[in-house]
Design an enzyme around this catalytic site. Structure first.
Site: not given
Ligand code: LLP
Length: 421
Positions: A275-278, A314, A318, A346-347
């Site tokens: 499940e890649p996102g980033r 971000r 973070y 305004c922060e």
């Molecule tokens: N699968 C599950 C169950 C997750 O909770 C997440 C991310 C992913 C996959 C995808 O992870 P990735 O491959 O994108 O790292 N908003 C934060 C990141 C929060 C990630 C939450 N879960 C940021 O901007 O760094």
């Protein structure tokens, strides 16, 4: 590598100058590259080529319909964490049996929605959730395919707000209880266990925590099979990190990750889901913003830009680093000076970078925030009644607005007055 490069002194997205997009849509805006999104998807696909696998794009990273359609056309399934994301995935044409439903607090309505529209599996995160899903499935006369998200108690060595695999985190069921939990599932007629799920955190820059977690998953697979469960799938979550500081960090590549997965889990014969996102969206997007003022403070210069924390949260949330580069290429060896780069909200937290070395910039100049494709637009808000900024997708020498900037009127008209007013 991405497709945001200088050419003839100007920063391009593929074959389109970012300044041209700025002139057409106004600033600030997000811009994504089709070629980079595609390249990142394929990097994972090739890395897992030796195994039966499915890449379920974690759409929480960037969930615009155009991006989802692109992903689906490449062969991606989707990882969704809410009814809204499920609806988005379906609207983008993703079939239910390619949608994995994750998340720690699924509601009955969300369960019903996915069971009636089709779902590949629910990744269960707790025993109360398991009981509720069983009841909902029985009411509907169906059997819900499930995995249990196990919490392997490993330290992902990432930012505390995005680490999920330690026992103190809210996620998953302790791996030590997994056998009992699978035994309970086997007795629930509305559930059918098909595999195991694990996700230990995000922006991981080292394979070691994965290694530890996946080794525990391999052992659990054997134990569960010995207990008589039919474990055919392993969902390994996402989390592989990206280089936010181009010249400083080099996280492992998908092919190294893939080789490690093959080494530790290949012998199980399970279908691997990730499940890649980033890693797919992060470096495939930039946020472009214009300098409004250069303000000389006491002992420091502020670059006040038209993008703010509501557009890209971000750094405020973070302490995240984003490389920020001028859209007009600086001359080689040009003098640099330190700037505090801030937005108009305004922060004091509306600060993108402190004492960042940049070539001298002036009002009207454009800057691009790199690595802003993931967790950028999706986390934005209209705080200070600043309209959500447009999203633009580039494909070769073409570009299209894939989400337009709302007008003030559209924003205000979403409010309704109570009848007594
Ligand atoms: N699968 C599950 C169950 C997750 O909770 C997440 C991310 C992913 C996959 C995808 O992870 P990735 O491959 O994108 O790292 N908003 C934060 C990141 C929060 C990630 C939450 N879960 C940021 O901007 O760094």
């Amino acid at each position: 590598m991405d497709h945001f490069l200088y050419r003839d002194g100007a920063l391009y997205a593929e074959d389109v100058p970012l300044a041209e997009i700025a002139a057409a849509v106004g600033t600030p805006f997000y811009c994504y590259s089709t070629a980079t999104l595609t390249r990142h998807f394929k990097a994972f696909d090739e890395a897992l080529a030796g195994m039966d696998h499915m890449i379920c794009y974690a759409m929480k990273a960037a969930s615009n319909q155009a991006i989802l359609r692109l992903m689906a056309s490449l062969g991606a399934g989707m990882d969704v964490v809410s009814g809204g994301e499920y609806a988005r995935a379906k609207a983008a044409g993703v079939p239910g049996d390619r949608i994995v439903f994750s998340g720690v607090g699924k509601t009955r309505d969300e369960m019903r929605m996915a069971l009636s529209g089709g779902v590949r599996q629910f990744n269960l995160e707790s025993e109360p959730e398991m009981e509720v899903l069983n009841a909902v499935a029985l009411e509907m006369g169906v059997v819900a395919p499930v995995t249990v998200r196990v919490n392997p108690d490993v330290d992902a060595k990432t930012h505390a707000k995005i680490a999920t695999g330690k026992s103190e985190n809210k996620f998953g069921i302790p791996i030590t209880r997994a056998r009992e939990v699978y035994a309970r599932i086997a007795e629930m007629p509305g559930l059918k266990a098909v595999g195991i799920d694990v996700h230990i955190g995000s922006q991981l820059t080292d394979l070691e925590p994965y290694r530890q977690a996946f080794t525990k998953v391999a052992e659990l697979t054997e134990a569960l099979r010995a207990d008589g469960h039919d474990i055919i799938r392993l969902d390994l979550g996402g989390g592989l990190g990206i280089p936010y500081e181009r010249n400083n960090t080099a996280p492992p590549l998908p092919k190294e990750y893939g080789a490690m997965v093959q080494e530790i889990l290949g012998h199980t014969g399970c279908e691997i889901e990730i499940e890649p996102g980033r890693l797919i969206a992060g470096n495939a997007g930039v946020m472009v913003s214009e300098v409004i003022y250069v303000k000389q403070g006491e002992g420091r210069d502020f670059l006040i830009i038209d993008g703010a924390m509501n557009d890209l949260i971000r750094p405020a949330m973070y302490d995240a680093h984003h490389d920020i580069v001028p859209v007009v290429e600086p001359a080689p060896g040009a003098e640099q000076q330190p700037y505090d780069i801030v937005g108009p909200v305004c922060e004091s937290g509306d600060t993108f970078a402190k004492q960042r070395m940049m070539v001298p910039l002036a009002a009207g100049d454009l800057v691009a925030f790199r690595s802003a494709g993931a967790y950028g637009a999706v986390m934005s808000s209209e705080y200070n009644t600043r309209p959500l900024i447009p999203e633009v997708l580039v494909h070769g020498d073409q570009f299209a607005v894939i989400r337009k900037r709302p007008s003030f009127e559209e924003i205000i008209n979403r409010d309704t007055l109570p009848e007594w007013m």
